[in-house]
Design a protein around this motif. Structure first.
Motif, PDB file in Angstrom:
ATOM      1  N   ALA A 349       0.840  -1.195   0.000  1.00  0.00           N
ATOM      2  CA  ALA A 349       0.000   0.000   0.000  1.00  0.00           C
ATOM      3  C   ALA A 349       0.877   1.247   0.000  1.00  0.00           C
ATOM      4  N   VAL A 350       1.886   1.251   0.878  1.00  0.00           N
ATOM      5  CA  VAL A 350       2.754   2.421   0.973  1.00  0.00           C
ATOM      6  C   VAL A 350       3.605   2.566  -0.292  1.00  0.00           C
ATOM      7  N   ILE A 351       4.188   1.445  -0.731  1.00  0.00           N
ATOM      8  CA  ILE A 351       5.111   1.502  -1.864  1.00  0.00           C
ATOM      9  C   ILE A 351       4.386   1.938  -3.126  1.00  0.00           C
ATOM     10  N   LYS A 352       3.215   1.315  -3.398  1.00  0.00           N
ATOM     11  CA  LYS A 352       2.544   1.639  -4.652  1.00  0.00           C
ATOM     12  C   LYS A 352       2.048   3.071  -4.646  1.00  0.00           C
ATOM     13  N   ALA A 353       1.645   3.564  -3.459  1.00  0.00           N
ATOM     14  CA  ALA A 353       1.249   4.974  -3.385  1.00  0.00           C
ATOM     15  C   ALA A 353       2.441   5.852  -3.738  1.00  0.00           C
ATOM     16  N   THR A 354       3.628   5.539  -3.161  1.00  0.00           N
ATOM     17  CA  THR A 354       4.827   6.315  -3.471  1.00  0.00           C
ATOM     18  C   THR A 354       5.098   6.318  -4.964  1.00  0.00           C
ATOM     19  N   LEU A 355       5.097   5.121  -5.556  1.00  0.00           N
ATOM     20  CA  LEU A 355       5.473   5.006  -6.969  1.00  0.00           C
ATOM     21  C   LEU A 355       4.493   5.767  -7.853  1.00  0.00           C
ATOM     22  N   PHE A 356       3.193   5.599  -7.598  1.00  0.00           N
ATOM     23  CA  PHE A 356       2.212   6.272  -8.454  1.00  0.00           C
ATOM     24  C   PHE A 356       2.291   7.777  -8.284  1.00  0.00           C
ATOM     25  N   LEU A 357       2.504   8.235  -7.041  1.00  0.00           N
ATOM     26  CA  LEU A 357       2.585   9.678  -6.839  1.00  0.00           C
ATOM     27  C   LEU A 357       3.828  10.234  -7.518  1.00  0.00           C
ATOM     28  N   ALA A 358       4.959   9.528  -7.395  1.00  0.00           N
ATOM     29  CA  ALA A 358       6.176  10.009  -8.053  1.00  0.00           C
ATOM     30  C   ALA A 358       5.972  10.016  -9.566  1.00  0.00           C
ATOM     31  N   ALA A 359       5.353   8.960 -10.093  1.00  0.00           N
ATOM     32  CA  ALA A 359       5.095   8.909 -11.530  1.00  0.00           C
ATOM     33  C   ALA A 359       4.176  10.053 -11.932  1.00  0.00           C
ATOM     34  N   GLY A 360       3.182  10.341 -11.074  1.00  0.00           N
ATOM     35  CA  GLY A 360       2.273  11.437 -11.372  1.00  0.00           C
ATOM     36  C   GLY A 360       2.992  12.772 -11.385  1.00  0.00           C
ATOM     37  N   ALA A 361       3.904  12.968 -10.408  1.00  0.00           N
ATOM     38  CA  ALA A 361       4.657  14.224 -10.356  1.00  0.00           C
ATOM     39  C   ALA A 361       5.507  14.375 -11.612  1.00  0.00           C
ATOM     40  N   MET A 362       6.119  13.255 -12.051  1.00  0.00           N
ATOM     41  CA  MET A 362       6.943  13.318 -13.267  1.00  0.00           C
ATOM     42  C   MET A 362       6.083  13.634 -14.474  1.00  0.00           C
ATOM     43  N   LEU A 363       4.911  13.001 -14.532  1.00  0.00           N
ATOM     44  CA  LEU A 363       4.020  13.237 -15.662  1.00  0.00           C
ATOM     45  C   LEU A 363       3.578  14.696 -15.689  1.00  0.00           C
ATOM     46  N   ALA A 364       3.272  15.239 -14.486  1.00  0.00           N
ATOM     47  CA  ALA A 364       2.805  16.618 -14.438  1.00  0.00           C
ATOM     48  C   ALA A 364       3.909  17.581 -14.866  1.00  0.00           C
ATOM     49  N   LYS A 462       6.026  17.389  -2.268  1.00  0.00           N
ATOM     50  CA  LYS A 462       7.330  16.880  -1.812  1.00  0.00           C
ATOM     51  C   LYS A 462       7.189  16.236  -0.438  1.00  0.00           C
ATOM     52  N   LEU A 463       6.442  16.924   0.454  1.00  0.00           N
ATOM     53  CA  LEU A 463       6.260  16.400   1.807  1.00  0.00           C
ATOM     54  C   LEU A 463       5.594  15.028   1.758  1.00  0.00           C
ATOM     55  N   ALA A 464       4.560  14.915   0.890  1.00  0.00           N
ATOM     56  CA  ALA A 464       3.858  13.641   0.789  1.00  0.00           C
ATOM     57  C   ALA A 464       4.805  12.547   0.329  1.00  0.00           C
ATOM     58  N   LEU A 465       5.599  12.848  -0.703  1.00  0.00           N
ATOM     59  CA  LEU A 465       6.525  11.843  -1.224  1.00  0.00           C
ATOM     60  C   LEU A 465       7.534  11.437  -0.164  1.00  0.00           C
ATOM     61  N   LEU A 466       8.051  12.438   0.561  1.00  0.00           N
ATOM     62  CA  LEU A 466       9.054  12.121   1.591  1.00  0.00           C
ATOM     63  C   LEU A 466       8.445  11.287   2.706  1.00  0.00           C
ATOM     64  N   LEU A 467       7.208  11.641   3.109  1.00  0.00           N
ATOM     65  CA  LEU A 467       6.536  10.868   4.165  1.00  0.00           C
ATOM     66  C   LEU A 467       6.397   9.406   3.750  1.00  0.00           C
ATOM     67  N   LEU A 468       5.928   9.203   2.515  1.00  0.00           N
ATOM     68  CA  LEU A 468       5.703   7.830   2.066  1.00  0.00           C
ATOM     69  C   LEU A 468       7.023   7.073   1.951  1.00  0.00           C
ATOM     70  N   ALA A 469       8.046   7.744   1.381  1.00  0.00           N
ATOM     71  CA  ALA A 469       9.343   7.077   1.245  1.00  0.00           C
ATOM     72  C   ALA A 469       9.897   6.722   2.620  1.00  0.00           C
ATOM     73  N   ALA A 470       9.722   7.659   3.575  1.00  0.00           N
ATOM     74  CA  ALA A 470      10.191   7.377   4.930  1.00  0.00           C
ATOM     75  C   ALA A 470       9.455   6.169   5.505  1.00  0.00           C
ATOM     76  N   ALA A 471       8.144   6.091   5.211  1.00  0.00           N
ATOM     77  CA  ALA A 471       7.378   4.952   5.728  1.00  0.00           C
ATOM     78  C   ALA A 471       7.913   3.644   5.150  1.00  0.00           C
TER      79      ALA A 471
END
Lengths: 497, 133, 141
Positions: A349-364, A462-471
């Motif tokens: 759950a944590v990992i896939k959220a991180t990956l999709f959000l990072a992919a979304g940020a890159m896409l944006a 950025k905060l969201a990505l860092l939180l998830l990566a930290a998790a």
């Protein structure tokens, strides 16, 4: 006040997001307020879950049983926050960083203030339904929550006004409704032969009557496995997932892949172990079928992911593979394997959220969908790519990252069950996972960067990505209470076996 | 043989439910038309509703309302009917949402046939490869 | 002055339809019907008004803002009624336990909080139906 909250925690964690969801629509003009309230709703849910977890973990009350309306169990609806419920409630907490990520850049993806508000309403309904699935102990209640979740998921998928999204949402809606109709049929059959809708009472009655009506029980098991299988994208029933998860707006993809699929899996676990029970599963060899489908799902999903050019589609197919791990773990029928599957559920759950959000940020930032075009993005968007890298390493299952612990326990579980092939599938899945994720990272860091300016996303993102990566890292280094909860939940589910 | 026949006669609501369910599922999975798919879903759900409601019925039973019937009347089980009321509401909302999606798809592609949509997808995508708000 | 008879007849009948809808909503606990059926009746009274007097008149009676409010806060009202039990120190959605006097069976008060809960649901259903109607009608033009 505190005693009031403590006494009603199991229902409060469910209704807090729902309440906030229904406050939102008239406030659509004040988008800042809507965003703050939506975040508040998700945080309240997570806070309640944390409090509830502390109560259950310290054995003050385990399980925490709550009777809605004061009606006792066989008549009323019962909420049970045991180890499993609390565990999944904490996993639902993933919705908080995802919501944080959504703040700000959502308008660019879905359109005006009204549509953004609608997105948050659906999002909070989904979170509420997921929390409900974690605690409910009533079969019909499960069906209603599943439908609430399905409809809000479809709304999230179709949030972007773009024909491809409507198409994906339609396919998803039709197949998901098919799935819930099958589940409802299964519940109906259980109700027919047991006369109970409460899971505990139905299980008791079922253990008595199933010998007299084995065909009805077999039918019920298959309806429920296939029904939840469609909704959770169990391997041959996954056809809707790649389209739906890759066309949705990025926060929605993250929550759909990270959380929504898991809710249905938790319901499946509740039915398999809480209603039918391990003995019955073994009698019908359901566990072998699950392990087989899981193993095949891991390999096929990973190979399909390998062939995808589009980053979000690759991640979506990867979800199919990861669901395979969980299903495989559910079928091992031992505490180690089940605990591993549950822990893997949280970590994915944590990992896939991180990956999709990072992919979304890159896409944006870049406007590029394909993996090939993202060369050099690592140096332009360091934080996004760092989060993506940590997520990828976690998904591959490197030690010190959360995916490792789940996979390790799954391996131990299949060893305990005396099965070689699942272990091979787990390891092969890891290798294939490295094969489809590492090229992204290599291109991002070691390929020459283009001239364009690709900035990192805004501060909340950025905060969201860092939180998830930290998790991801924290769950890998100190799994502590999470692993303990998963093991306890697994032991409780298999207690009578 | 007569035993089987009696069983069939007694349990005919369930047989009808199974038949409807099969028809519905078959329609959903094989028809390329979006409307037909939706109809299939509705037929399938009706089959489940029928099964539930039949499970609560008792032949010769009366509605369980206090004070309206004589004391020795047999009450039918109202719970499955009440549950299916919820089920019907859910199915109506699914239908409404699906119809809205079909309207959007029709506006974008000019057809409700899945095969034609698949054929036209490329032309539509090419002029908005990134989504327009 | 088109449809003179229709308009006069509607102005006589529609208020009663509206009130009947409210009646059905409130008596859901003691008679057939309930908040869904009653909500539809209330919604239909507005839909009939809009078809007879024109969409603009209907919109003037129920602006979009009001519809958005009733739609979401009708549902919220349901939740708030659930909280009554919570505040009284008994579980969520408790009715008799929350100290509500249930009166004699068969009368309106015997439902306890149910008529009030039904009112929220009914308002929500009515406004949803009306919203759907307006959306479809305005789409066609």
């Amino acid at each position: 006040m505190t005693t009031l909250i403590r006494a009603n925690l199991p229902v409060l964690v469910v209704i807090a997001p729902l309440f906030v969801a229904f406050i939102l629509p008239p406030l659509a003009r004040r988008i800042r307020l809507v965003e703050a309230l939506a975040l508040l709703g998700a945080v309240l849910g997570l806070g309640g879950a944390g409090y509830l977890a502390s109560i259950v973990l310290t054995q003050q009350e385990n399980p925490f049983i709550y009777q809605l309306g004061g009606w006792p169990a066989p008549w009323g609806i019962e909420l049970v926050a045991g180890s499993l419920g609390v565990f999944f409630l904490l996993v639902v907490g993933v919705s908080v960083p995802v919501l944080l990520f959504a703040q700000g850049n959502l308008a660019a993806e879905v359109g005006g203030a009204e549509r953004v508000t609608r997105f948050y309403v659906l999002y909070l309904l989904l979170v509420g339904a997921m929390a409900g699935m974690a605690v409910t102990n009533d079969m019909f209640n499960v069906y209603v929550l599943v439908e609430v979740a399905t409809l809000s998921c479809c709304g999230l998928v179709s949030a972007r006004r773009y024909p491809r999204a409507a198409e994906a949402a339609f396919t998803y809606l039709i197949l998901a409704t098919l799935g819930s109709a099958l589940v409802l049929g299964g519940i109906g059959l259980i109700y027919l032969i047991t006369g109970h809708l409460n899971m505990g009472f139905a299980a008791q009655e079922l253990s008595r009557v199933w010998l007299a009506r084995p065909h009805v029980v077999l039918m019920a098991v298959s309806l429920i496995v296939v029904g939840f299988g469609v909704k959770a994208a169990l391997f041959p029933l996954h056809v809707w997932l790649p389209d739906a998860h890759s066309t949705a707006p990025s926060p929605a993809s993250a929550i759909l892949s990270g959380l929504a699929v898991k809710g249905y899996l938790i319901c499946l676990v509740k039915f398999l172990y809480g209603v039918f029970g391990p003995t019955l599963l073994q009698e019908f060899a359901v566990h072998r079928i699950l392990t087989l489908l899981g193993g095949v799902g891991i390999i096929t999903g990973s190979i399909l992911a390998l062939t995808q050019e589009e980053l979000k589609r690759r991640l979506a197919y990867s979800t199919v593979a990861q669901v395979g791990y969980l299903i495989l773990g559910f079928g091992l029928l031992n505490v180690t394997g089940l605990a591993g599957a549950l822990f893997y559920l949280a970590s994915h759950a944590v990992i896939k959220a991180t990956l999709f959000l990072a992919a979304g940020a890159m896409l944006a930032a870049t406007g590029k969908r394909n993996v090939r075009d993202l060369a050099g993005v690592g140096r332009k968007m360091p934080i996004t790519m760092a989060a993506f890298t940590i997520g990828s390493l976690g998904l591959i299952g490197l030690p010190l990252f959360s995916g490792f612990i789940g996979k390790w326990y799954l391996l131990l579980g299949s060893w305990e069950a005396g099965l070689i092939l699942p272990a091979v599938a787990i390891l092969a899945g890891s290798v294939l996972c490295a094969a489809y994720l590492l090229p992204v990272i290599r291109a991002a860091y070691f390929a020459p960067a283009p001239e364009e300016d690709w900035p990192d996303p805004g501060r909340p993102q950025k905060l969201a990505l860092l939180l998830l990566a930290a998790a991801v890292v924290i769950l890998g280094v100190r799994p502590g209470p999470f692993l303990e909860l998963a093991q306890k939940a697994a032991a409780e589910l298999l207690a009578f076996y | 043989m007569s035993g089987l026949l009696t069983k069939v006669l007694i349990n005919y609501p369930y047989l009808v439910a199974v038949l409807l369910f099969t028809i519905g599922t078959f329609t959903v999975l094989t028809h390329p038309n979006l409307f037909k798919k939706l109809l299939g879903i509705n037929i399938m759900e009706s089959a489940i509703f029928l099964m539930f409601v039949a499970s609560g019925n008792i032949r010769g039973g009366v509605a369980p309302i206090r004070g309206t019937t004589n004391a020795e009347a047999v009450y039918i089980n109202p719970l499955p009917s009440a549950l299916m009321l919820t089920g019907i509401v859910v199915s109506v909302s699914v239908t409404a949402f699906a119809l809205a999606l079909i309207m959007r798809l029709y506006k974008a592609y000019g057809t409700t046939d899945l095969r034609r949509i698949a054929a036209r997808r490329k032309e539509v995508i090419s002029d908005d490869h990134l989504d327009q708000g | 002055m088109r449809d003179f008879i229709l308009k006069r007849a509607a102005s006589l009948i529609l208020p009663f339809i509206f009130v009947y809808g409210i009646y059905v909503i409130l008596h859901g606990a003691v008679s057939p019907g309930g908040s869904f059926a009653g909500g539809i009746i209330v919604g239909l009274s507005f839909i009939a008004f809009s078809t007879i007097y024109g969409i603009e008149q209907g919109r003037a009676k129920l602006p979009e803002k009001v519809l958005v409010w009733t739609e979401s806060y009708g549902t919220l009202w349901y939740g708030l009624m659930g909280l009554v039990g919570l505040v009284r120190g008994v579980p969520f959605l408790a009715n008799k336990l929350a100290g509500v006097d249930l009166g004699t069976p068969g009368t309106l008060s015997s439902g306890g909080l149910i008529p009030l809960i039904g009112l929220g649901v009914g308002i929500r259903v009515a406004s949803t139906i009306v919203t759907l109607f307006f959306t479809i009608m305005e789409e066609e033009r």
